[in-house]
Design a protein around this motif. Structure first.
Motif, PDB file in Angstrom:
ATOM      1  N   CYS A 109       0.825  -1.204   0.000  1.00 54.95           N
ATOM      2  CA  CYS A 109       0.000   0.000   0.000  1.00 54.95           C
ATOM      3  C   CYS A 109       0.862   1.258   0.000  1.00 54.95           C
ATOM      4  O   CYS A 109       1.906   1.306   0.648  1.00 54.95           O
ATOM      5  CB  CYS A 109      -0.904   0.032   1.230  1.00 54.95           C
ATOM      6  N   ASP A 110       0.408   2.277  -0.701  1.00 54.88           N
ATOM      7  CA  ASP A 110       0.993   3.610  -0.635  1.00 54.88           C
ATOM      8  C   ASP A 110       0.335   4.313   0.548  1.00 54.88           C
ATOM      9  O   ASP A 110      -0.871   4.557   0.527  1.00 54.88           O
ATOM     10  CB  ASP A 110       0.714   4.354  -1.939  1.00 54.88           C
ATOM     11  N   VAL A 111       1.099   4.647   1.583  1.00 58.96           N
ATOM     12  CA  VAL A 111       0.497   5.191   2.804  1.00 58.96           C
ATOM     13  C   VAL A 111      -0.259   6.486   2.546  1.00 58.96           C
ATOM     14  O   VAL A 111      -1.222   6.800   3.251  1.00 58.96           O
ATOM     15  CB  VAL A 111       1.554   5.412   3.912  1.00 58.96           C
ATOM     16  N   ASP A 112       0.143   7.234   1.528  1.00 55.45           N
ATOM     17  CA  ASP A 112      -0.558   8.485   1.233  1.00 55.45           C
ATOM     18  C   ASP A 112      -1.966   8.247   0.713  1.00 55.45           C
ATOM     19  O   ASP A 112      -2.798   9.158   0.732  1.00 55.45           O
ATOM     20  CB  ASP A 112       0.229   9.313   0.210  1.00 55.45           C
ATOM     21  N   SER A 113      -2.248   7.034   0.246  1.00 63.08           N
ATOM     22  CA  SER A 113      -3.580   6.720  -0.274  1.00 63.08           C
ATOM     23  C   SER A 113      -4.419   5.948   0.735  1.00 63.08           C
ATOM     24  O   SER A 113      -5.527   5.513   0.421  1.00 63.08           O
ATOM     25  CB  SER A 113      -3.463   5.903  -1.565  1.00 63.08           C
ATOM     26  N   CYS A 114      -3.889   5.779   1.969  1.00 60.26           N
ATOM     27  CA  CYS A 114      -4.553   4.939   2.972  1.00 60.26           C
ATOM     28  C   CYS A 114      -5.343   5.756   3.991  1.00 60.26           C
ATOM     29  O   CYS A 114      -4.991   6.895   4.316  1.00 60.26           O
ATOM     30  CB  CYS A 114      -3.512   4.116   3.724  1.00 60.26           C
ATOM     31  N   VAL A 115      -6.394   5.124   4.526  1.00 58.67           N
ATOM     32  CA  VAL A 115      -7.198   5.701   5.598  1.00 58.67           C
ATOM     33  C   VAL A 115      -7.491   4.618   6.631  1.00 58.67           C
ATOM     34  O   VAL A 115      -7.852   3.497   6.264  1.00 58.67           O
ATOM     35  CB  VAL A 115      -8.545   6.252   5.080  1.00 58.67           C
ATOM     36  N   MET A 116      -7.341   4.967   7.907  1.00 63.57           N
ATOM     37  CA  MET A 116      -7.755   4.086   9.002  1.00 63.57           C
ATOM     38  C   MET A 116      -9.028   4.651   9.594  1.00 63.57           C
ATOM     39  O   MET A 116      -9.064   5.807  10.023  1.00 63.57           O
ATOM     40  CB  MET A 116      -6.667   4.024  10.074  1.00 63.57           C
ATOM     41  N   VAL A 117     -10.097   3.847   9.610  1.00 64.21           N
ATOM     42  CA  VAL A 117     -11.378   4.268  10.166  1.00 64.21           C
ATOM     43  C   VAL A 117     -11.603   3.521  11.473  1.00 64.21           C
ATOM     44  O   VAL A 117     -11.576   2.287  11.503  1.00 64.21           O
ATOM     45  CB  VAL A 117     -12.540   3.980   9.192  1.00 64.21           C
ATOM     46  N   GLY A 118     -11.819   4.265  12.561  1.00 68.98           N
ATOM     47  CA  GLY A 118     -11.999   3.618  13.859  1.00 68.98           C
ATOM     48  C   GLY A 118     -12.759   4.483  14.828  1.00 68.98           C
ATOM     49  O   GLY A 118     -13.293   5.539  14.463  1.00 68.98           O
ATOM     50  N   ASP A 119     -12.775   4.042  16.087  1.00 65.85           N
ATOM     51  CA  ASP A 119     -13.575   4.745  17.096  1.00 65.85           C
ATOM     52  C   ASP A 119     -12.827   5.010  18.393  1.00 65.85           C
ATOM     53  O   ASP A 119     -13.363   5.683  19.274  1.00 65.85           O
ATOM     54  CB  ASP A 119     -14.840   3.946  17.416  1.00 65.85           C
ATOM     55  N   THR A 120     -11.596   4.494  18.535  1.00 64.03           N
ATOM     56  CA  THR A 120     -10.860   4.705  19.782  1.00 64.03           C
ATOM     57  C   THR A 120      -9.424   5.120  19.493  1.00 64.03           C
ATOM     58  O   THR A 120      -8.927   5.016  18.368  1.00 64.03           O
ATOM     59  CB  THR A 120     -10.826   3.442  20.671  1.00 64.03           C
ATOM     60  N   ILE A 121      -8.749   5.546  20.546  1.00 61.49           N
ATOM     61  CA  ILE A 121      -7.383   6.032  20.442  1.00 61.49           C
ATOM     62  C   ILE A 121      -6.451   4.983  19.859  1.00 61.49           C
ATOM     63  O   ILE A 121      -5.462   5.314  19.181  1.00 61.49           O
ATOM     64  CB  ILE A 121      -6.876   6.508  21.838  1.00 61.49           C
ATOM     65  N   ASP A 135      -6.937   3.059  17.375  1.00 63.49           N
ATOM     66  CA  ASP A 135      -6.977   3.159  15.921  1.00 63.49           C
ATOM     67  C   ASP A 135      -6.192   4.365  15.421  1.00 63.49           C
ATOM     68  O   ASP A 135      -5.428   4.271  14.454  1.00 63.49           O
ATOM     69  CB  ASP A 135      -8.436   3.265  15.451  1.00 63.49           C
ATOM     70  N   PHE A 136      -6.363   5.489  16.104  1.00 61.61           N
ATOM     71  CA  PHE A 136      -5.742   6.723  15.627  1.00 61.61           C
ATOM     72  C   PHE A 136      -4.238   6.738  15.895  1.00 61.61           C
ATOM     73  O   PHE A 136      -3.468   7.281  15.104  1.00 61.61           O
ATOM     74  CB  PHE A 136      -6.435   7.929  16.277  1.00 61.61           C
ATOM     75  N   GLU A 137      -3.819   6.112  17.001  1.00 64.24           N
ATOM     76  CA  GLU A 137      -2.392   6.001  17.277  1.00 64.24           C
ATOM     77  C   GLU A 137      -1.725   5.060  16.279  1.00 64.24           C
ATOM     78  O   GLU A 137      -0.581   5.298  15.855  1.00 64.24           O
ATOM     79  CB  GLU A 137      -2.169   5.520  18.707  1.00 64.24           C
ATOM     80  N   ALA A 138      -2.435   3.993  15.900  1.00 61.60           N
ATOM     81  CA  ALA A 138      -1.895   3.066  14.896  1.00 61.60           C
ATOM     82  C   ALA A 138      -1.732   3.782  13.561  1.00 61.60           C
ATOM     83  O   ALA A 138      -0.717   3.620  12.861  1.00 61.60           O
ATOM     84  CB  ALA A 138      -2.810   1.860  14.746  1.00 61.60           C
ATOM     85  N   ALA A 139      -2.736   4.589  13.199  1.00 60.83           N
ATOM     86  CA  ALA A 139      -2.658   5.347  11.952  1.00 60.83           C
ATOM     87  C   ALA A 139      -1.483   6.328  11.984  1.00 60.83           C
ATOM     88  O   ALA A 139      -0.689   6.402  11.037  1.00 60.83           O
ATOM     89  CB  ALA A 139      -3.973   6.088  11.721  1.00 60.83           C
ATOM     90  N   LYS A 140      -1.372   7.063  13.077  1.00 64.90           N
ATOM     91  CA  LYS A 140      -0.298   8.059  13.202  1.00 64.90           C
ATOM     92  C   LYS A 140       1.071   7.408  13.122  1.00 64.90           C
ATOM     93  O   LYS A 140       2.000   7.936  12.470  1.00 64.90           O
ATOM     94  CB  LYS A 140      -0.450   8.823  14.514  1.00 64.90           C
ATOM     95  N   ALA A 141       1.224   6.266  13.774  1.00 66.66           N
ATOM     96  CA  ALA A 141       2.510   5.571  13.783  1.00 66.66           C
ATOM     97  C   ALA A 141       2.934   5.137  12.390  1.00 66.66           C
ATOM     98  O   ALA A 141       4.126   4.965  12.120  1.00 66.66           O
ATOM     99  CB  ALA A 141       2.440   4.352  14.705  1.00 66.66           C
ATOM    100  N   ASN A 142       1.945   4.972  11.500  1.00 60.56           N
ATOM    101  CA  ASN A 142       2.238   4.512  10.142  1.00 60.56           C
ATOM    102  C   ASN A 142       2.082   5.599   9.090  1.00 60.56           C
ATOM    103  O   ASN A 142       2.132   5.313   7.887  1.00 60.56           O
ATOM    104  CB  ASN A 142       1.341   3.316   9.809  1.00 60.56           C
ATOM    105  N   GLY A 143       1.879   6.843   9.532  1.00 61.40           N
ATOM    106  CA  GLY A 143       1.741   7.937   8.595  1.00 61.40           C
ATOM    107  C   GLY A 143       0.476   7.889   7.775  1.00 61.40           C
ATOM    108  O   GLY A 143       0.434   8.381   6.639  1.00 61.40           O
ATOM    109  N   VAL A 144      -0.589   7.327   8.369  1.00 65.51           N
ATOM    110  CA  VAL A 144      -1.848   7.124   7.659  1.00 65.51           C
ATOM    111  C   VAL A 144      -2.898   8.111   8.148  1.00 65.51           C
ATOM    112  O   VAL A 144      -3.011   8.374   9.355  1.00 65.51           O
ATOM    113  CB  VAL A 144      -2.344   5.666   7.860  1.00 65.51           C
ATOM    114  N   TYR A 145      -3.687   8.641   7.245  1.00 65.07           N
ATOM    115  CA  TYR A 145      -4.820   9.511   7.575  1.00 65.07           C
ATOM    116  C   TYR A 145      -5.846   8.698   8.367  1.00 65.07           C
ATOM    117  O   TYR A 145      -6.042   7.514   8.109  1.00 65.07           O
ATOM    118  CB  TYR A 145      -5.446  10.013   6.280  1.00 65.07           C
ATOM    119  N   SER A 146      -6.497   9.317   9.344  1.00 65.37           N
ATOM    120  CA  SER A 146      -7.472   8.583  10.158  1.00 65.37           C
ATOM    121  C   SER A 146      -8.806   9.307  10.225  1.00 65.37           C
ATOM    122  O   SER A 146      -8.863  10.537  10.222  1.00 65.37           O
ATOM    123  CB  SER A 146      -6.932   8.346  11.571  1.00 65.37           C
TER     124      SER A 146
END
Length: 213
Positions: free
Chosen positions: A161-173, A175-186
């Motif tokens: 995957c190209d991280v710039d084209s990725c999105v993590m959709v979630g409801d708790t911290i 999910d968002f910390e995982a996205a941030k750690a990988n440079g992914v939009y959340s």
């Protein structure tokens, strides 16, 4: 850049699984003779079983206890019918819309693999998503049990995957910390188990009406 790869959390994002999880966990806690009042005060859905036990019973925490809780919980929860679990209205339709537009969609969850697979089959998600990934699906191999940041990193690498084209959709911290750690939009959904301060950690909050992006 257009977002073409979407990762979805499960508990609190795709479905309200709380009643089935809480009841199965409570029965396990009672069976093991652990403090039920502490469970009632401190239990939250989202983290791994190891992290849950570490938070609720730090003085008793051990891998042996975690294994007993995991085994007991599985006995009650992994039955495949999930009678109290309900999909959140509209989210699967939105995921189908994303797929129709050419996007790839994956489930990336801290939920155990057996329950993830059974639930996906029960609700028909296994024929919608391009892949299911769970924190313990590699537990018997060299990767072992993965925290969500490491699991998301593995999914990104495995699917090139190209991280710039990725999105993590979630409801708790988590999910968002995982996205941030990988440079992914959340994207945070407002209907799950996260608190307002957790949702604020996401790149944006989905209103639940209209397209995700």
């Amino acid at each position: 850049m257009k977002k073409t790869t979407w990762f979805f959390d499960l508990d609190g994002t795709l479905a309200d699984t709380s009643d089935d999880i809480i009841e199965s966990f409570r029965k396990t806690i009672v069976d093991l003779g652990l403090d039920e009042d502490r469970f009632n005060r401190l239990f939250v859905i989202g983290p791994t079983i190891d992290d849950i036990i570490k938070k609720m019973y730090p003085e008793l925490y051990s891998q042996e206890l975690c294994d007993k809780v995991r085994s007991g919980f599985s006995k009650y929860y992994d039955v495949g019918d999930f009678p109290l679990t309900k999909e959140y209205p509209g989210i699967i339709d939105e995921i189908k819309r994303l797929k129709a537009s050419g996007a790839k969609v994956f489930i990336v969850t801290n939920k155990r693999w057996k329950a993830t697979k059974l639930m996906a089959e029960h609700f028909g998600w296994n024929v919608i998503f391009d892949g299911l990934y769970s924190s313990d699906m590699y537990k018997d191999g060299p990767l072992g049990v993965l925290k969500k940041p490491e699991l998301l990193a593995h999914v990104i690498k495995e699917n090139s995957c190209d991280v710039d084209s990725c999105v993590m959709v979630g409801d708790t911290i988590n999910d968002f910390e995982a996205a941030k750690a990988n440079g992914v939009y959340s994207v945070a959904v407002p209907w799950g188990y996260g608190k307002s301060d957790e949702l604020a950690q996401a790149s944006c909050i989905y209103a639940g009406q209209g397209p995700l992006l």
